[in-house]
Design a protein around this motif. Structure first.
Motif, PDB file in Angstrom:
ATOM      1  N   LYS A 227       0.829  -1.201   0.000  1.00 51.30           N
ATOM      2  CA  LYS A 227       0.000   0.000   0.000  1.00 51.30           C
ATOM      3  C   LYS A 227       0.864   1.251   0.000  1.00 51.30           C
ATOM      4  CE  LYS A 227      -3.967  -2.134   2.381  1.00 51.30           C
ATOM      5  NZ  LYS A 227      -4.788  -2.168   3.625  1.00 51.30           N
ATOM      6  N   ASN A 228       1.911   1.219   0.801  1.00 50.26           N
ATOM      7  CA  ASN A 228       2.801   2.394   0.837  1.00 50.26           C
ATOM      8  C   ASN A 228       3.454   2.657  -0.548  1.00 50.26           C
ATOM      9  OD1 ASN A 228       2.316   2.888   3.563  1.00 50.26           O
ATOM     10  ND2 ASN A 228       3.956   1.510   4.246  1.00 50.26           N
ATOM     11  N   ILE A 229       3.815   1.550  -1.207  1.00 48.52           N
ATOM     12  CA  ILE A 229       4.411   1.700  -2.570  1.00 48.52           C
ATOM     13  C   ILE A 229       3.409   2.316  -3.532  1.00 48.52           C
ATOM     14  CG2 ILE A 229       5.256   0.398  -4.561  1.00 48.52           C
ATOM     15  CD1 ILE A 229       6.596  -1.517  -2.585  1.00 48.52           C
ATOM     16  N   ASN A 230       2.193   1.879  -3.511  1.00 45.30           N
ATOM     17  CA  ASN A 230       1.154   2.413  -4.413  1.00 45.30           C
ATOM     18  C   ASN A 230       0.897   3.883  -4.153  1.00 45.30           C
ATOM     19  OD1 ASN A 230       0.792  -0.031  -5.738  1.00 45.30           O
ATOM     20  ND2 ASN A 230      -0.770  -0.754  -4.288  1.00 45.30           N
ATOM     21  N   VAL A 231       0.878   4.251  -2.829  1.00 47.75           N
ATOM     22  CA  VAL A 231       0.654   5.655  -2.493  1.00 47.75           C
ATOM     23  C   VAL A 231       1.780   6.527  -3.054  1.00 47.75           C
ATOM     24  CG1 VAL A 231       0.541   7.297  -0.578  1.00 47.75           C
ATOM     25  CG2 VAL A 231      -0.742   5.170  -0.444  1.00 47.75           C
ATOM     26  N   LEU A 232       3.020   6.052  -2.868  1.00 44.35           N
ATOM     27  CA  LEU A 232       4.168   6.811  -3.371  1.00 44.35           C
ATOM     28  C   LEU A 232       4.154   6.908  -4.902  1.00 44.35           C
ATOM     29  CD1 LEU A 232       6.764   8.289  -2.732  1.00 44.35           C
ATOM     30  CD2 LEU A 232       7.959   6.081  -2.763  1.00 44.35           C
ATOM     31  N   LYS A 233       3.755   5.822  -5.538  1.00 44.78           N
ATOM     32  CA  LYS A 233       3.685   5.807  -7.029  1.00 44.78           C
ATOM     33  C   LYS A 233       2.652   6.805  -7.526  1.00 44.78           C
ATOM     34  CE  LYS A 233       2.979   2.661 -10.904  1.00 44.78           C
ATOM     35  NZ  LYS A 233       2.659   1.277 -11.313  1.00 44.78           N
TER      36      LYS A 233
ATOM     37  N   CYS B 166       1.611   9.402  -6.038  1.00 41.99           N
ATOM     38  CA  CYS B 166       2.129  10.753  -5.775  1.00 41.99           C
ATOM     39  C   CYS B 166       3.075  11.209  -6.889  1.00 41.99           C
ATOM     40  CB  CYS B 166       2.815  10.755  -4.407  1.00 41.99           C
ATOM     41  SG  CYS B 166       3.500  12.382  -3.968  1.00 41.99           S
ATOM     42  N   ILE B 167       3.957  10.272  -7.289  1.00 41.21           N
ATOM     43  CA  ILE B 167       4.917  10.613  -8.366  1.00 41.21           C
ATOM     44  C   ILE B 167       4.189  10.877  -9.682  1.00 41.21           C
ATOM     45  CG2 ILE B 167       6.791   9.694  -9.768  1.00 41.21           C
ATOM     46  CD1 ILE B 167       7.767   8.234  -7.265  1.00 41.21           C
ATOM     47  N   GLU B 168       3.174  10.027 -10.011  1.00 44.47           N
ATOM     48  CA  GLU B 168       2.458  10.152 -11.280  1.00 44.47           C
ATOM     49  C   GLU B 168       1.698  11.473 -11.363  1.00 44.47           C
ATOM     50  OE1 GLU B 168       2.305   8.354 -13.970  1.00 44.47           O
ATOM     51  OE2 GLU B 168       3.651   6.773 -13.302  1.00 44.47           O
ATOM     52  N   LYS B 169       1.082  11.874 -10.253  1.00 48.68           N
ATOM     53  CA  LYS B 169       0.204  13.049 -10.307  1.00 48.68           C
ATOM     54  C   LYS B 169       0.952  14.360 -10.125  1.00 48.68           C
ATOM     55  CE  LYS B 169      -3.920  10.605  -8.647  1.00 48.68           C
ATOM     56  NZ  LYS B 169      -4.919  10.501  -7.580  1.00 48.68           N
TER      57      LYS B 169
ATOM     58  N   HIS C 252       6.672  18.736 -16.306  1.00 48.70           N
ATOM     59  CA  HIS C 252       6.164  19.281 -17.578  1.00 48.70           C
ATOM     60  C   HIS C 252       6.136  20.800 -17.545  1.00 48.70           C
ATOM     61  CE1 HIS C 252       3.840  19.598 -21.236  1.00 48.70           C
ATOM     62  NE2 HIS C 252       2.931  20.328 -20.577  1.00 48.70           N
ATOM     63  N   VAL C 253       5.712  21.329 -16.393  1.00 48.93           N
ATOM     64  CA  VAL C 253       5.653  22.788 -16.269  1.00 48.93           C
ATOM     65  C   VAL C 253       7.046  23.390 -16.352  1.00 48.93           C
ATOM     66  CG1 VAL C 253       5.056  24.674 -14.680  1.00 48.93           C
ATOM     67  CG2 VAL C 253       3.511  22.733 -14.968  1.00 48.93           C
ATOM     68  N   ALA C 254       8.018  22.700 -15.713  1.00 48.46           N
ATOM     69  CA  ALA C 254       9.388  23.219 -15.737  1.00 48.46           C
ATOM     70  C   ALA C 254       9.973  23.217 -17.150  1.00 48.46           C
ATOM     71  CB  ALA C 254      10.269  22.379 -14.803  1.00 48.46           C
ATOM     72  N   VAL C 255       9.704  22.124 -17.920  1.00 46.23           N
ATOM     73  CA  VAL C 255      10.208  22.054 -19.295  1.00 46.23           C
ATOM     74  C   VAL C 255       9.593  23.137 -20.156  1.00 46.23           C
ATOM     75  CG1 VAL C 255      10.203  20.644 -21.378  1.00 46.23           C
ATOM     76  CG2 VAL C 255      10.773  19.614 -19.188  1.00 46.23           C
ATOM     77  N   THR C 256       8.310  23.388 -19.994  1.00 45.29           N
ATOM     78  CA  THR C 256       7.628  24.428 -20.783  1.00 45.29           C
ATOM     79  C   THR C 256       8.231  25.791 -20.505  1.00 45.29           C
ATOM     80  OG1 THR C 256       5.591  23.123 -20.714  1.00 45.29           O
ATOM     81  CG2 THR C 256       5.408  25.450 -21.327  1.00 45.29           C
ATOM     82  N   GLU C 257       8.454  26.069 -19.223  1.00 39.32           N
ATOM     83  CA  GLU C 257       9.044  27.359 -18.882  1.00 39.32           C
ATOM     84  C   GLU C 257      10.453  27.494 -19.442  1.00 39.32           C
ATOM     85  OE1 GLU C 257       8.874  27.513 -14.681  1.00 39.32           O
ATOM     86  OE2 GLU C 257       6.725  27.978 -14.592  1.00 39.32           O
TER      87      GLU C 257
END
Length: 776
Positions: A68-74, A76-79, A86-91
């Protein structure tokens, strides 16, 4: 820096307070511990056989918690993490684009600054007549405009303005350069319509002012104007065009006239402070074409003056003289070949050795041009032409021979010369083919000695007469005799020549005779059919040529190089064609004469009812016309044709006439006594006057025995004489001449023909019946 970023991101609600790296490390340790416990449990369960159900359930709960902890961390990374990346690359991309735009603007401003500086420097240099600097700065300005065109963001209106300004200034520079070029080389040309003779070119002048302007430039401390102008033209890409126009005028008004007209000579005059003036002078000469040495001297005088005053300037890696030479050399060398070298080729093979002087002069001429850099490379068409003199001599000789032969073939045929058995063509003196080879001579002598020793005495020791195979007395065209002498002279030129030259000359002689075979019958076709005299001469001409072709190749074969000496040099294959050509022409004339003779005899009204005055007059007129035709032909043929051919021809025509009369008389069914007398008179006219056409000329009395034997040449002559006798004979005379089929009458007529004559001449009486019974 990292903590600052973390605080900023945490304050914005994008990451939790706990650091992601610490969580991941804790989870890693937890996973390792769980894995170790699982392994221990399995080991105890399967290896030590210790039940541990409770421990397994606890471990399952721990595994579920870790998952469960792994899924929560995953999640978090995805969202959150990916969204923030993406925002940093655009800027970053926006910042980079803005930086590139600023860089482009700075580059455009820099090119505009370079363009403006180049144009200012250009105007300053143009005013000071520093044309090389002006052309260089203009090219820099062009480079700036080209760079601006490569940037898509540059304003189109600005580019148009810059391009227009650049074009205007380039044309302005070219105009100034052209004006300066015209001052350096000033032409004074005659009107084009007057260029019809050498005198019309005397108005041509060329003023080369570069020397005077060079002195002015040195006094003022400026750079030489000539070099500046030429280099500027080269930078602007206009040098080749200017030199090309100059070369065209130079060729048309100076070089080609000097090459073409031997009376024109070039005059150079130096004027202090101005330069050199090139003009023409005329000198009287009888030569139609200048010699190579004269042409080379005149051309070099002009080109040296141009090199010294105008073209001795280096532009890049090559001199301007090289540019001019590359543009005019091909046309100039072609003109020298066509107008000079072509006419310097010797007409006789004995003069070929003297031509080495021309070859040397050509080599020196080209060497001088290379020294001035008008020419590059070692081999040129001009020198190749001069060195290949043997081939050109043969070609020129062959062309002259063919032209001379054709002129002879198209000349009048009726100008004749008399040929006798003693007539001989002058054969040129030929060298001994075995001279200088002692071994061959010794070998030949040994062969002759062995043949002499082994010679068998023939039973018939009589030898042929000296006139055997000689032409009989006749007349041929003077042009044909000259044609044969031309062939002999051409073959003598081939003796001692190179293989290629000898082959060309030999086959040219063959072409002469083949040309005669094709040209003469076509060119003189109407006259050969219309005039019997010309037909007889043409017949003799063909026999004369065929007679000499039999031995012509043999006479020269051993003196010609291989492969001609191996048997290729022969004309025997042409002999049947010439004999056939002469025979066909004369036979066509014979057919025409026969047709004319039969047409005249057709007006005799079949020799019937001659007791009527009108019929007898028509028959007598027809016979007289035939006799007149024979006499006329005898007059024109007797002194032309050989005796035997003349007699055969006249005998054939006379035989045609009497055969036609015999046929017509035998067809008559009723011949009265008066008709018989008239027919006898007509026949006797032929018998008396016909042989007169065979009477020889006064100087040919020795041939009388051939010409008086009329029955030999007139096959129906004895038949005709017997018919004449029968027309005046009585029945008994006819029976006696028949002599039971053994008399002279029986030799000429068949029994039915004799019976038909008896029935036509005599009335139906008992005596006639008895006579008819004896004719069998």
């Amino acid at each position: 820096m990292a903590s600052f970023v973390t605080e900023v991101l945490a304050s914005s609600g994008k990451l939790e307070k706990e650091d992601l790296s610490s969580k991941i490390s804790k989870l890693s340790r937890k996973v390792d511990e769980t894995k170790e416990e699982v392994c221990n449990m399995i080991n105890k369960k399967y290896n030590e056989f210790l039940p541990s159900m409770q421990g397994a359930e606890e471990l399952m709960v721990q595994v579920d918690d870790v998952s469960k902890n792994i899924n929560v961390l995953k999640n978090c990374i995805e969202k959150e993490v990916r969204q923030n990346l993406h925002v940093a690359v655009t800027e970053y991309a926006e910042l980079k684009q803005q930086l590139e735009k600023n860089t482009t603007i700075i580059g455009v401003l820099g090119q505009l600054q370079q363009f403006d500086s180049a144009m200012e420097e250009y105007h300053r240099a143009l005013q000071e007549k520093k044309y090389t600097v002006a052309a260089t700065q203009l090219e820099k300005a062009r480079g700036s405009v080209d760079a601006l065109k490569a940037w898509k963001g540059c304003e189109l209106q600005l580019l148009r303005a810059l391009s227009a300004e650049l074009t205007i200034q380039r044309e302005n520079l070219i105009y100034h350069l052209g004006d300066e070029w015209q001052r350096l080389a000033v032409w004074k040309l005659p009107p084009t319509k007057e260029l019809t003779s050498a005198d019309s070119f005397l108005k041509t002048e060329l003023h080369l002012n570069s020397r005077g302007q060079k002195e002015e430039a040195e006094e003022s401390g400026a750079s030489p104007l000539l070099a500046s102008v030429l280099q500027s033209l080269a930078i602007q890409g206009q040098l080749r065009h200017k030199i090309k126009l100059f070369g065209q005028v130079l060729l048309k008004y100076v070089l080609k006239p000097l090459i073409t007209y031997p009376s024109l000579h070039v005059d150079l005059m130096d004027v202090p402070g101005q330069g050199t003036i090139l003009s023409f002078q005329s000198a009287e000469t009888t030569s139609e074409h200048p010699s190579p040495s004269q042409v080379y001297t005149k051309v070099l005088t002009v080109l040296k003056a141009l090199h010294a005053n105008l073209l001795d300037v280096s532009v890049g890696e090559k001199k301007v003289s090289r540019v001019l030479g590359g543009l005019i050399w091909e046309e100039m060398s072609d003109c020298i070949i066509r107008e000079c070298l072509l006419y310097s080729i010797p007409a006789n093979s004995s003069q070929l050795e003297q031509y080495s002087v021309v070859i040397k002069e050509t080599e020196e001429f080209e060497k001088t041009l290379r020294d001035m850099q008008y020419l590059t490379g070692d081999s040129t068409d001009l020198l190749k032409y001069a060195r290949n003199v043997n081939c050109h001599f043969a070609s020129k000789k062959c062309q002259d021979v063919i032209v001379a032969a054709r002129n002879l073939m198209t000349s009048e045929i009726h100008n004749t010369v008399k040929i006798t058995p003693d007539s001989k063509l002058t054969l040129p003196k030929l060298p001994n083919p075995g001279a200088g080879d002692k071994s061959k001579q010794q070998e030949t002598g040994m062969k002759k000695a062995s043949l002499t020793e082994n010679t068998v005495t023939l039973e018939n020791e009589k030898q042929l007469g000296c006139r055997t195979l000689c032409l009989p007395v006749c007349r041929i065209s003077e042009s044909v005799q000259q044609l044969m002498e031309l062939a002999l002279h051409t073959l003598s030129e081939a003796v001692g020549s190179s293989n290629q030259c000898a082959s060309q000359l030999f086959y040219t002689v063959r072409n002469i005779f083949q040309l005669f075979y094709d040209v003469v019958p076509t060119y003189h076709k109407e006259n050969l059919l219309k005039f019997p005299h010309l037909a007889a001469i043409h017949h003799n001409n063909c026999l004369f040529i065929a007679h000499h072709l039999l031995t012509l190749g043999h006479q020269f074969r051993h003196h010609l190089p291989k492969p001609l000496s191996d048997g290729t040099a022969t004309f025997v294959d042409l002999v049947p064609g010439f004999r056939r050509l002469g025979a066909e022409c004369f036979l066509a004339q014979m057919r025409a004469q026969k047709a004319e003779m039969l047409e005249r005899l057709s007006t005799a009204r079949n020799f019937a009812n001659l007791d009527i005055e009108e019929n007898y007059s028509a028959a007598s007129k027809a016979v007289r016309q035939v006799i007149h035709q024979l006499k006329r032909l005898g007059t024109v043929w007797q002194d032309v044709l050989p005796v035997n051919i003349y007699c055969k021809a006249m005998g054939t025509l006379l035989n045609t006439a009497i055969t036609e009369m015999i046929t017509k008389i035998l067809m008559l069914e009723d011949i009265s006594t008066e008709d018989g007398d008239h027919l006898h008179t007509l026949c006797q006219t032929i018998i008396d006057e016909g042989p007169l056409v065979f009477i020889p000329l006064p100087e040919e009395n020795k041939n009388r025995k051939y010409q008086e034997e009329v029955p030999v040449y007139v096959r129906k002559w004895m038949t005709f004489k017997e018919l004449s006798v029968v027309l005046q004979a009585n029945l008994q005379d006819i029976v006696d001449r028949w002599a039971d089929g053994k008399g002279p009458l029986a030799l000429e007529f068949s029994p039915n023909e004799v019976k038909s004559l008896i029935r036509a001449l005599f009335q139906n009486t008992e005596r006639r019946a008895i006579a008819l019974t004896k004719i069998k």
